[in-house]
Write an enzyme that holds these catalytic residues in place. Structure first.
Site, mmCIF file in Angstrom:
data_model
loop_
_atom_site.group_PDB
_atom_site.id
_atom_site.type_symbol
_atom_site.label_atom_id
_atom_site.label_comp_id
_atom_site.label_asym_id
_atom_site.label_seq_id
_atom_site.Cartn_x
_atom_site.Cartn_y
_atom_site.Cartn_z
ATOM 1 N N CYS A 250 47.971 22.485 22.434
ATOM 2 C CA CYS A 250 48.303 21.558 21.346
ATOM 3 C C CYS A 250 49.093 22.330 20.303
ATOM 4 O O CYS A 250 50.183 22.810 20.573
ATOM 5 C CB CYS A 250 47.055 20.887 20.777
ATOM 6 S SG CYS A 250 45.810 22.021 20.140
ATOM 7 N N ARG A 255 42.721 20.809 19.354
ATOM 8 C CA ARG A 255 42.675 19.531 20.066
ATOM 9 C C ARG A 255 42.625 19.765 21.575
ATOM 10 O O ARG A 255 42.029 19.003 22.317
ATOM 11 C CB ARG A 255 43.896 18.673 19.694
ATOM 12 C CG ARG A 255 43.829 18.081 18.307
ATOM 13 C CD ARG A 255 45.139 17.417 17.920
ATOM 14 N NE ARG A 255 46.202 18.383 17.660
ATOM 15 C CZ ARG A 255 47.463 18.059 17.418
ATOM 16 N NH1 ARG A 255 47.836 16.795 17.421
ATOM 17 N NH2 ARG A 255 48.372 18.997 17.182
#
Lengths: 292, 156
Positions: A250, A255
């Protein structure tokens, strides 16, 4: 210590996820915070959120202050990790349950770092902080003061679940999952919508990566989607198979820790690595290939 | 630009006092202080509530923050009083804490005094180690937007 839950039992590694009901029972039974019981940790994006009120018995672990090395862009070493856990009364055998804000991004990130050190029994609270609060359950500002214990100094083993830039270059042509927002993937945005510009010189994605925003794996209440729903996304739609070697990335690896958790523990993929350098490294690196 | 590197531009008294409290505190106490500022951040007044479009959004904060500045009438920048208003959700206590520091330290000062606040003021609280430098960017952005609004609202 497990309790039957049909949604959780369907996952590949059901012992990696607990429900709010299960946690409430543990708290009621007095096992949370007991050396032979469950250690409960809150890991948030916001460094102060824990202090505004947390689940009774929880201690804070901060992704930046506790788990990152203060100087080098890397995680703490074995001695640093031993200090973080030992000071919280956690031994190598303790069951650790982690929860946090933002659909458990930072909780998943902490769990992934714990896994670098091979901590055996570490789990997430499905739905995290938001679900606990939405259910009207108790929060407290009381901070537990556990007696420190000796946590062994364990050498971090990055290779199985962590990819570095050179690993990603060698991996090109094999499955790469970009979990950022569509605007970041296309190169239109250099950072998450609503988030600070974190200084990438170039926009776009790693060649061959497919876009599967992390949030597709989460329900609106922050819980993980059911196994059939996850299979529809990652297996049917994306054509991935559990034996594939996959790299997820990410912006800074938080994430993609969420997606790493989904692929590894909920769907049973055996060789998923998180590229924590992610776009803040790739988008700044000289002469690496970029696709727009 | 006559200040030499040896004598940094001073902070306004109220902000300087807050900076002293922070720099002399342990990391745990710094977080406790920041939480108090978060808890005590005054709510957005009725006249702005429900109308975020009239407020400036600070994108550099990790969590949404809205702010606006009012500048009173007066003959000179020294006579015109600045009032600051912030809106950030309870789930963003660090952002609220930064806003609370700026509110306590700057609200009610003259426009001239606000414009004279050095841009590196957020770095003078010793907060980098307690909250990480990354998170401090939010306060830097708030301060620069406050000063920009004061400049715009006092421009002739």
């Amino acid at each position: 210590m497990s309790k039957t839950d049909s949604k959780i039992d369907a996952y590949a590694h059901p012992d990696r996820l607990v429900t709010t009901d299960w946690l409430a029972e543990q708290i009621a039974a007095g096992t949370v915070g007991r050396p032979d019981g469950v250690a409960l940790l809150e890991s948030d994006e916001d460094v102060l959120l824990y202090s505004t009120g947390h689940i009774p018995g929880a201690l804070k672990v901060d992704w930046h202050v506790d788990l990152n090395d203060p100087v080098s862009r890397d995680y703490v070493d074995g001695a640093g990790f031993a200090k973080v856990l030992g000071s919280r009364g956690i031994s190598r055998e303790t069951t650790v349950v982690i929860y946090g804000d933002k659909s458990n991004w930072w909780a998943a990130y902490a769990l992934w770092v714990f896994t670098l050190f091979g901590h055996e029994d570490v789990r997430l609270l499905d739905g995290g902080r938001a679900k606990w609060i939405a259910e009207g359950r108790e929060l407290t500002r009381d901070v537990p003061t556990p007696a420190a214990v000796d946590y062994p100094v364990v050498e971090r083993d990055d290779a199985p679940i962590r990819a570095f830039k050179d690993d990603v270059l060698a991996h090109l042509g094999r499955p790469l999952v970009d979990v950022r927002s569509p605007g970041e993937f296309s190169g239109e945005l250099l950072h998450m919508p609503d988030y600070p510009q974190e200084g990438a010189m170039r926009g776009g994605h790693i060649p061959g990566a497919t876009s599967v925003p992390w949030a597709r794996a989460a329900n609106d209440d922050g819980t993980f989607k059911s196994r059939p729903d996850l299979e529809a996304i990652y297996l049917t739609e994306q054509g991935l198979a559990p034996e594939d070697e996959v790299v997820a990335y990410c912006r800074i690896g938080e994430r993609s820790s969420h997606t790493w958790f989904v692929l590894t523990h909920l769907l049973g993929f055996e060789a998923v690595r998180n590229y924590d350098g992610s776009w803040t490294e790739w988008g700044n690196a000289v002469r690496v290939p970029i696709e727009k | 630009m006559s200040a030499s590197p040896a004598s940094p531009v001073p902070l306004p008294p109220a902000l300087a006092e807050i900076a002293d409290d922070f720099t002399s505190a342990s990391n745990d106490l710094k977080l406790q202080l920041l939480l108090e500022f978060s808890d005590e951040l005054p709510p957005m007044p009725e006249r702005y509530a429900g109308d975020l479009s009239r407020l400036e959004r600070v994108d550099e904060c990790q969590s949404p923050l809205f702010l606006t500045v009012e500048v009173g009438e007066g003959e000179s920048l020294d006579a015109r009083v600045v009032n600051l208003f912030f809106d950030a959700p309870p789930e963003a206590p660090t952002t609220r804490g930064f806003a609370g520091i700026l509110h306590e330290g700057l609200d009610g000062l003259s426009a001239a005094a606000v414009l004279a606040v050095p841009d590196d003021a957020p770095m003078r609280f010793g907060l980098a180690a307690a909250v990480s430098p990354l998170r401090l960017r939010g306060m830097v952005a708030m301060l620069s937007r406050i000063k920009r609004q004061v400049r715009a609202k006092t421009a002739v």
